[in-house]
Design an enzyme around this catalytic site. Structure first.
Site, PDB file in Angstrom:
ATOM      1  N   GLY A  14       0.821  -1.208   0.000  1.00  0.00           N
ATOM      2  CA  GLY A  14       0.000   0.000   0.000  1.00  0.00           C
ATOM      3  C   GLY A  14       0.859   1.263   0.000  1.00  0.00           C
ATOM      4  N   MET A  15       0.194   2.400   0.017  1.00  0.00           N
ATOM      5  CA  MET A  15       0.921   3.682  -0.088  1.00  0.00           C
ATOM      6  C   MET A  15       1.848   3.900   1.113  1.00  0.00           C
ATOM      7  SD  MET A  15      -0.630   7.463  -0.844  1.00  0.00           S
ATOM      8  CE  MET A  15      -1.463   7.750   0.723  1.00  0.00           C
ATOM      9  N   LEU A  16       1.329   3.709   2.316  1.00  0.00           N
ATOM     10  CA  LEU A  16       2.160   3.892   3.512  1.00  0.00           C
ATOM     11  C   LEU A  16       3.100   2.705   3.705  1.00  0.00           C
ATOM     12  CD1 LEU A  16       2.788   5.535   6.089  1.00  0.00           C
ATOM     13  CD2 LEU A  16       0.953   4.268   7.240  1.00  0.00           C
ATOM     14  N   ASP A  40      -2.473 -14.352   5.446  1.00  0.00           N
ATOM     15  CA  ASP A  40      -3.917 -14.182   5.635  1.00  0.00           C
ATOM     16  C   ASP A  40      -4.141 -13.694   7.067  1.00  0.00           C
ATOM     17  OD1 ASP A  40      -6.614 -14.334   6.026  1.00  0.00           O
ATOM     18  OD2 ASP A  40      -6.817 -16.436   5.410  1.00  0.00           O
ATOM     19  N   ALA A  62      -5.358  -1.944   5.656  1.00  0.00           N
ATOM     20  CA  ALA A  62      -6.679  -1.468   6.089  1.00  0.00           C
ATOM     21  C   ALA A  62      -7.601  -1.392   4.894  1.00  0.00           C
ATOM     22  CB  ALA A  62      -6.563  -0.074   6.721  1.00  0.00           C
ATOM     23  N   THR A  64      -9.477   1.037   3.008  1.00  0.00           N
ATOM     24  CA  THR A  64      -9.333   2.496   2.910  1.00  0.00           C
ATOM     25  C   THR A  64     -10.315   3.133   1.926  1.00  0.00           C
ATOM     26  OG1 THR A  64      -7.551   2.203   1.304  1.00  0.00           O
ATOM     27  CG2 THR A  64      -6.896   2.485   3.609  1.00  0.00           C
ATOM     28  N   TYR A 127     -16.528   4.197   7.561  1.00  0.00           N
ATOM     29  CA  TYR A 127     -15.069   4.005   7.638  1.00  0.00           C
ATOM     30  C   TYR A 127     -14.550   4.454   9.000  1.00  0.00           C
ATOM     31  CZ  TYR A 127     -10.138   5.232   6.760  1.00  0.00           C
ATOM     32  OH  TYR A 127      -8.765   5.378   6.841  1.00  0.00           O
ATOM     33  N   LYS A 131     -12.645   2.200  11.911  1.00  0.00           N
ATOM     34  CA  LYS A 131     -11.287   2.517  12.375  1.00  0.00           C
ATOM     35  C   LYS A 131     -11.288   2.786  13.884  1.00  0.00           C
ATOM     36  CE  LYS A 131      -7.976   3.009  10.188  1.00  0.00           C
ATOM     37  NZ  LYS A 131      -6.892   2.059   9.788  1.00  0.00           N
TER      38      LYS A 131
HETATM   39  N1  NAP Z   1      -4.750   7.539   2.735  1.00  0.00           N
HETATM   40  C1  NAP Z   1      -5.121   8.427   3.662  1.00  0.00           C
HETATM   41  O1  NAP Z   1      -5.406   9.603   3.372  1.00  0.00           O
HETATM   42  C2  NAP Z   1      -5.183   8.017   5.100  1.00  0.00           C
HETATM   43  C3  NAP Z   1      -5.571   8.977   6.036  1.00  0.00           C
HETATM   44  C4  NAP Z   1      -5.632   8.626   7.373  1.00  0.00           C
HETATM   45  C5  NAP Z   1      -5.299   7.353   7.769  1.00  0.00           C
HETATM   46  N2  NAP Z   1      -4.950   6.420   6.837  1.00  0.00           N
HETATM   47  C6  NAP Z   1      -4.608   5.085   7.314  1.00  0.00           C
HETATM   48  O2  NAP Z   1      -3.278   4.813   6.942  1.00  0.00           O
HETATM   49  C7  NAP Z   1      -3.113   3.410   6.755  1.00  0.00           C
HETATM   50  C8  NAP Z   1      -2.442   3.143   5.425  1.00  0.00           C
HETATM   51  O3  NAP Z   1      -3.266   3.657   4.396  1.00  0.00           O
HETATM   52  P1  NAP Z   1      -2.801   3.745   2.878  1.00  0.00           P
HETATM   53  O4  NAP Z   1      -3.195   5.080   2.399  1.00  0.00           O
HETATM   54  O5  NAP Z   1      -1.419   3.271   2.741  1.00  0.00           O
HETATM   55  O6  NAP Z   1      -3.809   2.682   2.243  1.00  0.00           O
HETATM   56  P2  NAP Z   1      -3.670   1.779   0.937  1.00  0.00           P
HETATM   57  O7  NAP Z   1      -2.715   2.363  -0.033  1.00  0.00           O
HETATM   58  O8  NAP Z   1      -5.082   1.510   0.523  1.00  0.00           O
HETATM   59  O9  NAP Z   1      -3.010   0.459   1.492  1.00  0.00           O
HETATM   60  C9  NAP Z   1      -3.725  -0.443   2.285  1.00  0.00           C
HETATM   61  C10 NAP Z   1      -3.152  -1.807   2.032  1.00  0.00           C
HETATM   62  O10 NAP Z   1      -3.866  -2.736   2.866  1.00  0.00           O
HETATM   63  C11 NAP Z   1      -4.112  -3.894   2.111  1.00  0.00           C
HETATM   64  N3  NAP Z   1      -5.266  -4.612   2.647  1.00  0.00           N
HETATM   65  C12 NAP Z   1      -6.548  -4.217   2.695  1.00  0.00           C
HETATM   66  N4  NAP Z   1      -7.301  -5.172   3.236  1.00  0.00           N
HETATM   67  C13 NAP Z   1      -6.474  -6.200   3.551  1.00  0.00           C
HETATM   68  C14 NAP Z   1      -6.661  -7.465   4.119  1.00  0.00           C
HETATM   69  N5  NAP Z   1      -7.868  -7.894   4.484  1.00  0.00           N
HETATM   70  N6  NAP Z   1      -5.590  -8.271   4.293  1.00  0.00           N
HETATM   71  C15 NAP Z   1      -4.375  -7.867   3.927  1.00  0.00           C
HETATM   72  N7  NAP Z   1      -4.114  -6.666   3.353  1.00  0.00           N
HETATM   73  C16 NAP Z   1      -5.176  -5.839   3.177  1.00  0.00           C
HETATM   74  C17 NAP Z   1      -4.404  -3.377   0.712  1.00  0.00           C
HETATM   75  O11 NAP Z   1      -4.246  -4.406  -0.201  1.00  0.00           O
HETATM   76  P3  NAP Z   1      -5.181  -4.459  -1.518  1.00  0.00           P
HETATM   77  O12 NAP Z   1      -4.710  -3.343  -2.385  1.00  0.00           O
HETATM   78  O13 NAP Z   1      -4.914  -5.812  -2.051  1.00  0.00           O
HETATM   79  O14 NAP Z   1      -6.590  -4.251  -1.045  1.00  0.00           O
HETATM   80  C18 NAP Z   1      -3.336  -2.286   0.583  1.00  0.00           C
HETATM   81  O15 NAP Z   1      -2.101  -2.803   0.114  1.00  0.00           O
HETATM   82  C19 NAP Z   1      -4.504   2.798   6.941  1.00  0.00           C
HETATM   83  O16 NAP Z   1      -4.648   2.353   8.259  1.00  0.00           O
HETATM   84  C20 NAP Z   1      -5.425   3.961   6.710  1.00  0.00           C
HETATM   85  O17 NAP Z   1      -6.662   3.780   7.385  1.00  0.00           O
HETATM   86  C21 NAP Z   1      -4.860   6.721   5.514  1.00  0.00           C
END
Ligand code: NAP
Length: 285
Positions: A14-16, A40, A62, A64, A127, A131
């Site tokens: 994912g992005m983070l 898993d 997560a 997202t 969402y 969370k």
């Molecule tokens: N983006 C924002 O603006 C933002 C803001 C506040 C907080 N956050 C938090 O920051 C964290 C990282 O977010 P991000 O932006 O990096 O999100 P992201 O790019 O959507 O990455 C999330 C990763 O989690 C994986 N994932 C989802 N469901 C899963 C599951 N059941 N089992 C295993 N892997 C799973 C996804 O895989 P798939 O692609 O295969 O689904 C994806 O690689 C999260 O906790 C998010 O809630 C994000």
């Protein structure tokens, strides 16, 4: 030299998560990276084995998709609360700490001054509810070893995010309207990882911390900064209201998070959003 720590990072594609794996390795740590395919997270036995020998679990995986969660809340809850509970139980068994990444969406977004870490949560979206439930699950399973790290308005080089969308739209369309009635703290993934690493290295007490940039702006203000850094005239961005872009999930109007818990732990908060964007823009868009 800082002692090497053995980390496990979930959501590593994912992005983070992508930046977390790279930056922690660059800092000399051992990192076990897990994607959806490699582990898993609903399989408690497999998770227990995966966490053996790990010092810190950094849970970046997560659900997202904020709008989709409105119609698929049960599935989002499974991803955002049940899976963290399984990981936290495994971390407890392994004697590991766990960093649960959370969000400003746990708050109502109707405040007028920065949210303290212990301000009451009152999510307005599905969402946000999932969370908030994830935070509670991790606190309950790991009372002495959790770090709830809330971030917001996150952007980075390895995923779709606001500045990349804005830069592309500005180049393609030449003019755009962006909402000016939502304020928050644009935050770079690299800074979140750095802050998490500093929290762990400092041995910060279990608790809730805010990993957002300092200062505040609106999406309109951030868009202007993005356009300027792309060498275009910020005047091509015009302000509009949230009502102009109706979405299934409500967005918090006020997402400014305070950083007092970091200061109490002796950990420097992330710098001003505009200064951080100046550095980040070269690698993000
Ligand atoms: N983006 C924002 O603006 C933002 C803001 C506040 C907080 N956050 C938090 O920051 C964290 C990282 O977010 P991000 O932006 O990096 O999100 P992201 O790019 O959507 O990455 C999330 C990763 O989690 C994986 N994932 C989802 N469901 C899963 C599951 N059941 N089992 C295993 N892997 C799973 C996804 O895989 P798939 O692609 O295969 O689904 C994806 O690689 C999260 O906790 C998010 O809630 C994000």
């Amino acid at each position: 030299m800082v002692a090497s720590v053995r980390w496990m990072v979930t959501g590593s594609a994912g992005m983070l998560g992508t930046d977390a794996v790279q930056l922690l390795r660059d800092a000399g740590h051992e990192v076990v990276a897990h994607t959806r395919e490699s582990l898993d997270l609903s399989d408690a036995a497999a998770v227990g084995v995966a966490v053996e020998g790990v010092d810190v679990v950094l849970h970046c995986a997560a659900w997202t998709a904020v709008d989709d969660a409105e119609t698929e809340e049960a599935a989002a809850l499974e991803a955002n609360a049940v899976l963290p509970a399984i990981l936290a139980a495994a971390a407890h068994g392994a004697g590991a700490r766990m960093v649960q990444v959370s969000t400003d969406y746990v708050f109502a977004g109707d405040a007028t001054q920065p949210y303290a870490e212990d301000a009451p949560t009152a999510p307005r979206s599905a969402y946000g509810r999932t969370k908030a439930a994830g935070e509670e699950a991790v606190r309950a399973a790991l009372p002495e070893a959790h770090l709830i790290v809330r971030t917001a308005w996150l952007y980075g080089a390895h995923g779709p995010c606001f500045p990349r969308t804005i830069a592309r739209a500005a180049a393609e369309r030449g003019a755009l309207s962006v909402v000016s009635d939502q304020v928050g703290q644009p935050t770079w993934t690299v800074d979140v990882v750095d802050l998490v690493e500093r929290l762990v290295t400092a041995g910060a007490p279990a608790g809730t911390y805010h990993a957002t940039s300092s200062g505040q702006t609106s999406w309109f203000g951030f868009a202007q900064a993005v356009v300027a850094s792309a060498g275009m005239d910020p005047a091509i961005v015009s302000p509009c209201d949230t009502a102009a872009f109706p979405r299934p999930a409500p967005r918090p109007a006020y997402s400014v998070l305070g950083h007092d818990a970091l200061m109490r732990a002796g950990v420097e908060p992330i710098g001003d959003w505009a200064e951080r964007w100046d550095v980040a823009s070269a690698v993000v868009v």
